[in-house]
Design a protein around this motif. Sequence first.
Motif, PDB file in Angstrom:
ATOM      1  N   ARG A  28     -15.154  35.397  -4.382  1.00  0.00           N
ATOM      2  CA  ARG A  28     -13.790  34.962  -4.694  1.00  0.00           C
ATOM      3  C   ARG A  28     -13.663  33.446  -4.695  1.00  0.00           C
ATOM      4  O   ARG A  28     -12.964  32.865  -5.530  1.00  0.00           O
ATOM      5  CB  ARG A  28     -12.802  35.599  -3.721  1.00  0.00           C
ATOM      6  CG  ARG A  28     -12.683  37.109  -3.970  1.00  0.00           C
ATOM      7  CD  ARG A  28     -11.846  37.818  -2.956  1.00  0.00           C
ATOM      8  NE  ARG A  28     -10.475  37.352  -2.953  1.00  0.00           N
ATOM      9  CZ  ARG A  28      -9.579  37.741  -2.052  1.00  0.00           C
ATOM     10  NH1 ARG A  28      -9.913  38.579  -1.096  1.00  0.00           N
ATOM     11  NH2 ARG A  28      -8.354  37.283  -2.099  1.00  0.00           N
ATOM     12  N   LYS A  29     -14.347  32.793  -3.759  1.00  0.00           N
ATOM     13  CA  LYS A  29     -14.319  31.327  -3.692  1.00  0.00           C
ATOM     14  C   LYS A  29     -14.928  30.721  -4.960  1.00  0.00           C
ATOM     15  O   LYS A  29     -14.380  29.779  -5.536  1.00  0.00           O
ATOM     16  CB  LYS A  29     -15.084  30.864  -2.450  1.00  0.00           C
ATOM     17  CG  LYS A  29     -14.972  29.393  -2.178  1.00  0.00           C
ATOM     18  CD  LYS A  29     -15.580  29.042  -0.841  1.00  0.00           C
ATOM     19  CE  LYS A  29     -17.071  28.878  -1.027  1.00  0.00           C
ATOM     20  NZ  LYS A  29     -17.727  28.246   0.120  1.00  0.00           N
ATOM     21  N   TYR A  79     -16.019  36.965   0.162  1.00  0.00           N
ATOM     22  CA  TYR A  79     -15.486  35.606   0.321  1.00  0.00           C
ATOM     23  C   TYR A  79     -16.162  34.639  -0.632  1.00  0.00           C
ATOM     24  O   TYR A  79     -15.494  33.868  -1.322  1.00  0.00           O
ATOM     25  CB  TYR A  79     -15.680  35.166   1.775  1.00  0.00           C
ATOM     26  CG  TYR A  79     -15.436  33.704   2.028  1.00  0.00           C
ATOM     27  CD1 TYR A  79     -14.149  33.184   2.047  1.00  0.00           C
ATOM     28  CD2 TYR A  79     -16.498  32.834   2.255  1.00  0.00           C
ATOM     29  CE1 TYR A  79     -13.924  31.838   2.290  1.00  0.00           C
ATOM     30  CE2 TYR A  79     -16.288  31.488   2.496  1.00  0.00           C
ATOM     31  CZ  TYR A  79     -14.995  31.002   2.516  1.00  0.00           C
ATOM     32  OH  TYR A  79     -14.778  29.665   2.740  1.00  0.00           O
ATOM     33  N   LYS A  99     -10.686  40.555   6.978  1.00  0.00           N
ATOM     34  CA  LYS A  99     -10.225  41.475   5.933  1.00  0.00           C
ATOM     35  C   LYS A  99     -11.230  41.613   4.798  1.00  0.00           C
ATOM     36  O   LYS A  99     -11.206  42.609   4.083  1.00  0.00           O
ATOM     37  CB  LYS A  99      -8.887  41.006   5.362  1.00  0.00           C
ATOM     38  CG  LYS A  99      -7.752  41.050   6.353  1.00  0.00           C
ATOM     39  CD  LYS A  99      -6.463  40.558   5.727  1.00  0.00           C
ATOM     40  CE  LYS A  99      -5.327  40.567   6.722  1.00  0.00           C
ATOM     41  NZ  LYS A  99      -4.076  40.048   6.139  1.00  0.00           N
ATOM     42  N   ARG A 156      -3.626  27.332  -3.087  1.00  0.00           N
ATOM     43  CA  ARG A 156      -3.050  28.406  -2.269  1.00  0.00           C
ATOM     44  C   ARG A 156      -3.952  29.632  -2.258  1.00  0.00           C
ATOM     45  O   ARG A 156      -4.130  30.267  -1.215  1.00  0.00           O
ATOM     46  CB  ARG A 156      -1.663  28.787  -2.789  1.00  0.00           C
ATOM     47  CG  ARG A 156      -0.612  27.801  -2.392  1.00  0.00           C
ATOM     48  CD  ARG A 156       0.798  28.236  -2.701  1.00  0.00           C
ATOM     49  NE  ARG A 156       0.947  29.654  -2.956  1.00  0.00           N
ATOM     50  CZ  ARG A 156       1.842  30.169  -3.780  1.00  0.00           C
ATOM     51  NH1 ARG A 156       2.656  29.377  -4.437  1.00  0.00           N
ATOM     52  NH2 ARG A 156       1.938  31.457  -3.956  1.00  0.00           N
ATOM     53  N   ASN A 157      -4.541  29.977  -3.408  1.00  0.00           N
ATOM     54  CA  ASN A 157      -5.446  31.114  -3.469  1.00  0.00           C
ATOM     55  C   ASN A 157      -6.674  30.892  -2.592  1.00  0.00           C
ATOM     56  O   ASN A 157      -7.132  31.811  -1.916  1.00  0.00           O
ATOM     57  CB  ASN A 157      -5.886  31.398  -4.909  1.00  0.00           C
ATOM     58  CG  ASN A 157      -4.782  31.980  -5.737  1.00  0.00           C
ATOM     59  OD1 ASN A 157      -3.806  32.492  -5.216  1.00  0.00           O
ATOM     60  ND2 ASN A 157      -4.924  31.896  -7.053  1.00  0.00           N
ATOM     61  N   GLN A 166      -6.861  29.032   0.087  1.00  0.00           N
ATOM     62  CA  GLN A 166      -6.458  29.161   1.484  1.00  0.00           C
ATOM     63  C   GLN A 166      -6.271  30.620   1.875  1.00  0.00           C
ATOM     64  O   GLN A 166      -6.622  31.022   2.984  1.00  0.00           O
ATOM     65  CB  GLN A 166      -5.182  28.363   1.740  1.00  0.00           C
ATOM     66  CG  GLN A 166      -5.430  26.884   1.744  1.00  0.00           C
ATOM     67  CD  GLN A 166      -4.341  26.114   2.442  1.00  0.00           C
ATOM     68  OE1 GLN A 166      -3.246  26.604   2.639  1.00  0.00           O
ATOM     69  NE2 GLN A 166      -4.653  24.894   2.814  1.00  0.00           N
ATOM     70  N   GLN A 167      -5.747  31.427   0.959  1.00  0.00           N
ATOM     71  CA  GLN A 167      -5.559  32.844   1.241  1.00  0.00           C
ATOM     72  C   GLN A 167      -6.901  33.545   1.434  1.00  0.00           C
ATOM     73  O   GLN A 167      -7.066  34.357   2.337  1.00  0.00           O
ATOM     74  CB  GLN A 167      -4.773  33.522   0.108  1.00  0.00           C
ATOM     75  CG  GLN A 167      -4.495  34.991   0.354  1.00  0.00           C
ATOM     76  CD  GLN A 167      -3.619  35.213   1.570  1.00  0.00           C
ATOM     77  OE1 GLN A 167      -2.619  34.525   1.762  1.00  0.00           O
ATOM     78  NE2 GLN A 167      -3.985  36.178   2.412  1.00  0.00           N
ATOM     79  N   VAL A 168      -7.880  33.198   0.588  1.00  0.00           N
ATOM     80  CA  VAL A 168      -9.214  33.774   0.721  1.00  0.00           C
ATOM     81  C   VAL A 168      -9.830  33.381   2.065  1.00  0.00           C
ATOM     82  O   VAL A 168     -10.424  34.216   2.757  1.00  0.00           O
ATOM     83  CB  VAL A 168     -10.116  33.330  -0.457  1.00  0.00           C
ATOM     84  CG1 VAL A 168     -11.575  33.672  -0.209  1.00  0.00           C
ATOM     85  CG2 VAL A 168      -9.655  33.970  -1.747  1.00  0.00           C
ATOM     86  N   GLU A 169      -9.682  32.122   2.444  1.00  0.00           N
ATOM     87  CA  GLU A 169     -10.213  31.671   3.731  1.00  0.00           C
ATOM     88  C   GLU A 169      -9.532  32.376   4.897  1.00  0.00           C
ATOM     89  O   GLU A 169     -10.194  32.782   5.857  1.00  0.00           O
ATOM     90  CB  GLU A 169     -10.061  30.155   3.858  1.00  0.00           C
ATOM     91  CG  GLU A 169     -10.990  29.395   2.950  1.00  0.00           C
ATOM     92  CD  GLU A 169     -10.751  27.895   2.949  1.00  0.00           C
ATOM     93  OE1 GLU A 169      -9.849  27.409   3.679  1.00  0.00           O
ATOM     94  OE2 GLU A 169     -11.466  27.203   2.209  1.00  0.00           O
ATOM     95  N   ASP A 170      -8.221  32.554   4.811  1.00  0.00           N
ATOM     96  CA  ASP A 170      -7.493  33.263   5.864  1.00  0.00           C
ATOM     97  C   ASP A 170      -7.941  34.719   5.955  1.00  0.00           C
ATOM     98  O   ASP A 170      -8.105  35.255   7.055  1.00  0.00           O
ATOM     99  CB  ASP A 170      -5.984  33.193   5.624  1.00  0.00           C
ATOM    100  CG  ASP A 170      -5.424  31.791   5.806  1.00  0.00           C
ATOM    101  OD1 ASP A 170      -6.114  30.929   6.397  1.00  0.00           O
ATOM    102  OD2 ASP A 170      -4.287  31.555   5.336  1.00  0.00           O
ATOM    103  N   ASP A 171      -8.134  35.377   4.802  1.00  0.00           N
ATOM    104  CA  ASP A 171      -8.593  36.760   4.788  1.00  0.00           C
ATOM    105  C   ASP A 171      -9.975  36.888   5.415  1.00  0.00           C
ATOM    106  O   ASP A 171     -10.254  37.823   6.157  1.00  0.00           O
ATOM    107  CB  ASP A 171      -8.629  37.315   3.360  1.00  0.00           C
ATOM    108  CG  ASP A 171      -7.244  37.577   2.794  1.00  0.00           C
ATOM    109  OD1 ASP A 171      -6.256  37.554   3.566  1.00  0.00           O
ATOM    110  OD2 ASP A 171      -7.148  37.803   1.567  1.00  0.00           O
TER     111      ASP A 171
END
Length: 80
Positions: A69-70, A66, A60, A47-48, A50-55
């Motif tokens: 964080r990845k 990116y 954002k 989930r984290n 996916q959130q990073v990819e969405d951001d």
Amino acid sequence: MRRYLLLVGLLLMALTSACSSKGGSAAGGALGGAAVGAGAYEYVHHRNMQQVEDDYKAGKITKEEYEIRKDQIKKDSLLQ
């Protein structure tokens, strides 16, 4: 996601085969508890990620943020 389902399936097969004796039941219960904990841990990382990819897609965060964080999420993951 398929890797997680395969892992859970294999663990369930191991648990059901371990239930034929009292010692196997205890070991199976311990293994099952560990599998559930590890699955939940990996799901949070999924989930984290996916959130990073969405951001990143939403603009954002920068490409550099990116990547950082990845990499952090991958280092924390049990199944890299």
